[in-house]
Design a protein around this motif. Structure first.
Motif, PDB file in Angstrom:
ATOM      1  N   ALA A 200       0.797  -1.231   0.000  1.00 21.83           N
ATOM      2  CA  ALA A 200       0.000   0.000   0.000  1.00 21.83           C
ATOM      3  C   ALA A 200       0.826   1.277   0.000  1.00 21.83           C
ATOM      4  CB  ALA A 200      -0.934   0.006   1.224  1.00 21.83           C
ATOM      5  N   GLY A 201       2.148   1.184   0.086  1.00 22.51           N
ATOM      6  CA  GLY A 201       2.977   2.380   0.084  1.00 22.51           C
ATOM      7  C   GLY A 201       2.881   3.188   1.359  1.00 22.51           C
TER       8      GLY A 201
ATOM      9  N   ARG B 208      -4.744  -6.983  -5.868  1.00 24.84           N
ATOM     10  CA  ARG B 208      -4.684  -6.146  -7.066  1.00 24.84           C
ATOM     11  C   ARG B 208      -5.270  -4.766  -6.788  1.00 24.84           C
ATOM     12  NH1 ARG B 208      -5.820 -11.272  -9.298  1.00 24.84           N
ATOM     13  NH2 ARG B 208      -8.070 -10.907  -9.280  1.00 24.84           N
ATOM     14  N   MET B 209      -6.320  -4.723  -5.964  1.00 20.48           N
ATOM     15  CA  MET B 209      -6.892  -3.429  -5.590  1.00 20.48           C
ATOM     16  C   MET B 209      -5.893  -2.611  -4.774  1.00 20.48           C
ATOM     17  SD  MET B 209     -10.163  -2.655  -3.136  1.00 20.48           S
ATOM     18  CE  MET B 209      -9.306  -3.483  -1.786  1.00 20.48           C
ATOM     19  N   MET B 210      -5.176  -3.272  -3.846  1.00 18.34           N
ATOM     20  CA  MET B 210      -4.205  -2.551  -3.029  1.00 18.34           C
ATOM     21  C   MET B 210      -3.077  -2.004  -3.887  1.00 18.34           C
ATOM     22  SD  MET B 210      -5.502  -2.489  -0.087  1.00 18.34           S
ATOM     23  CE  MET B 210      -4.167  -1.418   0.383  1.00 18.34           C
ATOM     24  N   ARG B 211      -2.639  -2.761  -4.875  1.00 18.32           N
ATOM     25  CA  ARG B 211      -1.575  -2.268  -5.753  1.00 18.32           C
ATOM     26  C   ARG B 211      -2.069  -1.092  -6.594  1.00 18.32           C
ATOM     27  NH1 ARG B 211      -0.748  -7.807  -6.041  1.00 18.32           N
ATOM     28  NH2 ARG B 211      -1.634  -8.065  -8.139  1.00 18.32           N
ATOM     29  N   ALA B 212      -3.333  -1.152  -6.995  1.00 14.59           N
ATOM     30  CA  ALA B 212      -3.901  -0.032  -7.754  1.00 14.59           C
ATOM     31  C   ALA B 212      -3.960   1.228  -6.894  1.00 14.59           C
ATOM     32  CB  ALA B 212      -5.296  -0.398  -8.259  1.00 14.59           C
TER      33      ALA B 212
ATOM     34  N   ASP C 109      -0.373   2.588  -6.471  1.00 13.32           N
ATOM     35  CA  ASP C 109       0.207   3.212  -7.654  1.00 13.32           C
ATOM     36  C   ASP C 109      -0.487   4.515  -8.042  1.00 13.32           C
ATOM     37  OD1 ASP C 109       1.960   1.097  -7.789  1.00 13.32           O
ATOM     38  OD2 ASP C 109       0.744  -0.045  -9.225  1.00 13.32           O
ATOM     39  N   ASN C 110      -1.793   4.634  -7.753  1.00  9.24           N
ATOM     40  CA  ASN C 110      -2.511   5.854  -8.147  1.00  9.24           C
ATOM     41  C   ASN C 110      -3.748   5.999  -7.267  1.00  9.24           C
ATOM     42  OD1 ASN C 110      -3.907   7.971  -9.430  1.00  9.24           O
ATOM     43  ND2 ASN C 110      -3.030   7.419 -11.424  1.00  9.24           N
TER      44      ASN C 110
ATOM     45  N   ALA D 206     -11.444   7.625  -7.767  1.00  7.45           N
ATOM     46  CA  ALA D 206     -12.397   7.886  -8.848  1.00  7.45           C
ATOM     47  C   ALA D 206     -13.193   6.638  -9.208  1.00  7.45           C
ATOM     48  CB  ALA D 206     -11.649   8.400 -10.073  1.00  7.45           C
ATOM     49  N   MET D 207     -12.592   5.462  -8.959  1.00  8.16           N
ATOM     50  CA  MET D 207     -13.285   4.201  -9.224  1.00  8.16           C
ATOM     51  C   MET D 207     -14.169   3.778  -8.056  1.00  8.16           C
ATOM     52  SD  MET D 207     -12.499   3.286 -12.269  1.00  8.16           S
ATOM     53  CE  MET D 207     -12.998   1.564 -12.277  1.00  8.16           C
TER      54      MET D 207
END
Length: 432
Positions: free
Chosen positions: A52-53, A285-289, A292-293, A299-300
């Motif tokens: 998650a950064g 995959r959601m956590m990486r999204a 990354d942004n 917005a999603m």
């Protein structure tokens, strides 16, 4: 995992075998156990940063909470201390929790203005003095009970392995409090909050003797494995050691460390399996999204703050489990040994060197960095001794270099970090 990456673990195995051959197998097994625990700590930090950064510098605090959990769960209670003030301490803690709850209700229910500010001030100030009036006499009574050996409430006398789960829960609870306050703000606030909370936790462990004996330490924690003395008195074990050609002392030490290694491998494998499942799942995959942004993820329709809180709690829980395992292995809780260099900076070096965002990289970094942290000093001493062998015994330069060998580990960590950042900025096992 590719053949190249698998070869890194093979090299680590060879290095551990060399330690056993050149130094002793007991040293090698002890080093292996600490590598396993370090790998679990690195996995916890990697869950926060790699998934998650989230930049948290409070690893030391979560590890210390795990160590405290081992004491509170497995040590036997001290009846005299409980009689002296145990119930009053519980009453004081309940009172403190009630003051916090009332303050939160006042903040939420009353309209913003002078009235709310006055009500909050009165509640907090009066509650604080009442809380201390109940707590302080109870603490003094508890800490005066056999101060040389006890002076604290003790624990619940449960199996030590259970404390590993309790350590994860304590760390997760602290992470929830920090996250609820900090994760909705800028990322640097999380770093500041975790650093402050970690130091606060250590200060509590050092000063609240009724809870953890403070700097007097808690020793004699129960084990999940046999004691060496008991093994040395077993006829079957002595016969087995003789059959292997080992003396009983060495054989018992190796057997105990091997038992620890088996348990630690099981825990590491379980956490690793769960981490890999999470990483490859839609949640991962959601956590990486989000990592990354964040803007695109919001917005999603993704609740970024909620997901950050989830991953922050999970990573902290893993660090708490590792902290309880470390205290179990040591057999004692020493609050004075929790230092940011060892339990925060070094864990971050493991993640960066191994490769942030990859679970296998975190494990490799845990093994490699801890191995070097321990072995660089004797290697440096051997190297300096040989390089200065032609100098006079009382040479000032020779004596200075020999005294400086202990600092080789710090220099080595810096050099390794610089080399990795220069030639492998994504780590030895980069994220795909």
């Amino acid at each position: 995992m590719s053949l190249k990456h698998a070869s890194y673990f093979a090299i680590m195995a060879v290095l551990l075998v060399l330690v056993g051959w050149l130094q002793s197998w007991s040293v090698a097994m002890g080093l292996f156990n600490m590598c396993l625990i370090s790998a679990i700590m690195a996995l916890g930090v990697n869950i926060q940063w790699g998934y998650a950064g989230l930049f948290s510098v409070g690893t030391m605090g979560f590890v210390a909470l795990g160590g405290l959990a081992a004491v509170l769960t497995s040590m036997p209670p001290v009846p005299a201390a409980w009689s002296a003030g145990g119930l009053r301490v519980l009453a004081a803690l309940a009172l403190g929790a009630a003051v916090i709850l009332v303050s939160v209700l006042i903040y939420r229910k009353m309209a913003k203005g002078v009235g709310r500010a006055v009500a909050l001030t009165i509640t907090i100030v009066v509650g604080f003095f009442v809380y201390r009036a109940v707590l302080d006499p109870a603490v003094d009574a508890i800490e005066s009970v056999n101060t040389a050996a006890e002076g604290y409430l003790g624990g619940m006398g449960l199996p030590i392995v259970l404390s590993w789960a309790v350590g994860g829960l304590l760390a997760a609870g602290a992470a929830w409090v920090i996250g609820k306050i900090s994760l909705g703000l800028r990322s640097d606030y999380l770093a500041i909050a975790t650093l402050g909370i970690a130091e606060t936790i250590i200060a509590i462990l050092k000063n609240e003797e009724w809870l953890s004996r403070g700097v007097k330490n808690v020793n004699g924690l129960p084990r999940p494995v046999p004691y060496e003395v008991d093994l040395q008195q077993s006829a079957d074990f002595l016969a087995w050691a003789e059959w292997l050609g080992l003396n009983p002392v060495e054989a018992s030490s190796l057997f105990v460390k091997a038992c620890y290694a088996v348990i630690f491998i099981v825990v590491l494998a379980l956490i690793m399996w769960l981490s890999e499942r999470a990483w490859n799942s839609p949640w991962g995959r959601m956590m990486r999204a989000i990592r990354d942004n964040e803007t695109a993820a919001r917005a999603m329709g993704k609740d970024v703050t909620k997901r950050h809180l989830q991953v922050f709690i999970l990573g902290s829980a893993v660090c708490g489990i590792a902290g309880a395992m470390l205290t179990t292995l040591d057999g004692l809780l020493t609050p004075g040994t929790y230092q940011p260099l060892r339990f925060t900076f070094l864990i971050w070096v493991m993640v960066i060197v191994g490769g942030s965002g990859t679970n296998w990289g975190a494990v490799l970094g845990g093994f490699l960095v801890w191995f070097l942290w321990i072995e660089v000093e004797p290697i440096g001493l051997w190297l300096i001794t040989n390089l200065t062998s032609t100098m006079a015994e009382d040479s000032a330069i020779r004596l200075h270099l020999l005294d400086s060998a202990a600092h080789m580990r710090l220099l080595t960590m810096g050099v390794i970090l610089l080399l990795v950042l220069r030639f492998a900025p994504r780590g030895l096992i980069p994220e795909r």
